[in-house]
Design a protein around this motif. Structure first.
Motif, PDB file in Angstrom:
ATOM      1  N   SER A   1     -17.348 -27.986  62.678  1.00 56.49           N
ATOM      2  CA  SER A   1     -17.368 -27.088  61.524  1.00 56.49           C
ATOM      3  C   SER A   1     -17.854 -27.852  60.314  1.00 56.49           C
ATOM      4  O   SER A   1     -17.509 -28.999  60.111  1.00 56.49           O
TER       5      SER A   1
ATOM      6  N   LYS B   1     -12.020 -28.005  54.980  1.00 55.39           N
ATOM      7  CA  LYS B   1     -11.126 -28.225  56.127  1.00 55.39           C
ATOM      8  C   LYS B   1     -11.066 -29.682  56.539  1.00 55.39           C
ATOM      9  O   LYS B   1     -12.088 -30.362  56.605  1.00 55.39           O
TER      10      LYS B   1
ATOM     11  N   ASN C   1      -9.901 -24.098  69.113  1.00 52.92           N
ATOM     12  CA  ASN C   1     -10.739 -23.066  68.478  1.00 52.92           C
ATOM     13  C   ASN C   1      -9.906 -21.864  68.056  1.00 52.92           C
ATOM     14  O   ASN C   1     -10.177 -21.261  67.018  1.00 52.92           O
ATOM     15  N   ARG C   2      -8.882 -21.539  68.848  1.00 49.97           N
ATOM     16  CA  ARG C   2      -8.000 -20.420  68.446  1.00 49.97           C
ATOM     17  C   ARG C   2      -7.326 -20.733  67.115  1.00 49.97           C
ATOM     18  O   ARG C   2      -7.040 -19.853  66.333  1.00 49.97           O
ATOM     19  N   GLN C   3      -7.088 -22.029  66.861  1.00 53.20           N
ATOM     20  CA  GLN C   3      -6.443 -22.435  65.597  1.00 53.20           C
ATOM     21  C   GLN C   3      -7.467 -22.729  64.503  1.00 53.20           C
ATOM     22  O   GLN C   3      -7.101 -23.132  63.400  1.00 53.20           O
ATOM     23  N   LYS C   4      -8.728 -22.601  64.843  1.00 52.60           N
ATOM     24  CA  LYS C   4      -9.824 -22.850  63.894  1.00 52.60           C
ATOM     25  C   LYS C   4      -9.781 -24.264  63.307  1.00 52.60           C
ATOM     26  O   LYS C   4     -10.039 -24.491  62.122  1.00 52.60           O
TER      27      LYS C   4
END
Ligand code: UDP
Ligand code: MN
Length: 304
Positions: free
Chosen positions: A54, A59, A87-90
């Motif tokens: 990302s 972040k 990825n679910r938690q970004k």
């Protein structure tokens, strides 16, 4: 006196020449000012940029450091699992497989030190992460552990280890916390105790180990531990004065003196998901830690 100067094939007076130079400087200045400002991360060379999942500037970025040798089957399960989970938690993350490539006994802590040195420039925090321990509960949050190191695989939920001061398995640490304690000891060759020694380092530095809250799962269903004790024998041998030295807190070794050669790095894809493999030769000083190679073969080790 007005001297004449040859400029780009033309014969000009020195005052005209000065005028042209000033004009060029002005035009260049305007051009540079109009260019968009680049974030430092966008200016990173390609191989580094590829590792970052990302580019969201605010972040914090996580380096998942996996100490590794001869655990290929586990790795094939670990990589897709961690990609989905994080990825679910970004979480912006990248996985580094720090592979030990030498004839010494496995040294989990030194490999983590090497992984830290390699990744610290681009990542804000690290997860020291066993390859055979898969988080199964989405409430285990891998966020930046600002309040203190976050022990994800707490004794209440780890399938095997249940003592209060246990911090092995999966531990999140910020770059600053890790540096503050000089990382992990390099004296631990073979299985065990390096995590307990690290606990004392954190305690001595007044860092409070945090544990996940809101976890309703238990020791059977919070993690999947892909570890058959017969197939993947733990190297529990103790030779020379290993037992005596490794029971004590090590105030000397750590990030600053880890001795190694980084032979090469590879980008490897598992099901199309990239990880970086670091091939690391750890160098053992046999005068200091002769137990980096025990005379007895591993079969003689006590079974657990
Ligand atoms: N490990 C490895 N190869 C080895 C020994 C250990 O890759 O020969 C790594 C692997 O990431 C493993 C971690 O070190 O998950 C911890 O070792 P192990 O699973 O034997 O310890 P446990 O926590 O199960 O007692
Ligand atoms: Mn294990």
């Amino acid at each position: 006196m007005n001297r004449r100067i040859i400029f780009m094939g033309y014969s000009l007076s020195s005052s005209k020449c000065l005028g042209i130079c000033l004009m060029l400087t002005f035009v260049m200045g305007c051009y540079l000012a109009a260019l968009p400002i680049q974030y430092e991360r966008e200016a990173l060379p390609n191989p580094v940029r590829q590792r970052i999942t990302s580019l969201e500037p605010s972040k914090k970025r996580l380096a998942v450091l996996v100490p590794f040798r001869d655990r290929f089957e586990e790795l094939l399960e670990f990589v897709p699992h961690m990609y989905s989970f994080l990825n679910r938690q970004k979480i912006p993350f990248h996985i580094f497989i720090v592979q030990q490539k030498d004839n010494n006994r496995f040294n989990r802590a030194s490999l983590i030190n090497v992984g830290f040195i390699y990744s610290k420039k681009d990542y804000d925090y690290l997860a020291m992460h066993d390859v055979d321990l898969l988080p199964m509960n989405d409430n285990l949050k891998y966020d930046y552990p600002a309040a203190g190191p976050m022990h994800i695989s707490s004794p209440k939920t780890h399938p095997k280890y249940h003592y209060d001061t246990f911090i092995g398995g999966i531990l999140l640490v910020t770059r600053e916390q890790y540096e503050l304690v000089n990382g992990m000891s390099n004296n631990y060759w073979g299985w065990g105790l390096e995590d307990d020694e690290f606990y004392v380092r954190l305690k001595d530095a007044n860092l409070t180990v945090m544990r996940p809250s809101n976890i309703s799962t238990g020791i059977d269903n919070t993690f999947k531990h892909i570890h058959d004790k017969t197939y993947r024998k733990r190297d529990m041998r103790k030779c020379y004065n290993q037992r005596e030295v490794t029971r004590r807190r090590d105030r000397e070794t750590g990030i600053h003196d880890v001795s190694y050669k980084l032979h090469n790095t590879h980008t490897v894809a598992v099901d199309g998901l990239n990880v970086t493999v670091l091939n690391v030769e750890l160098i053992c000083d046999k005068n200091k830690t002769p137990w980096c190679q025990c005379p007895e073969p591993i079969k003689a080790a006590k079974k657990n």
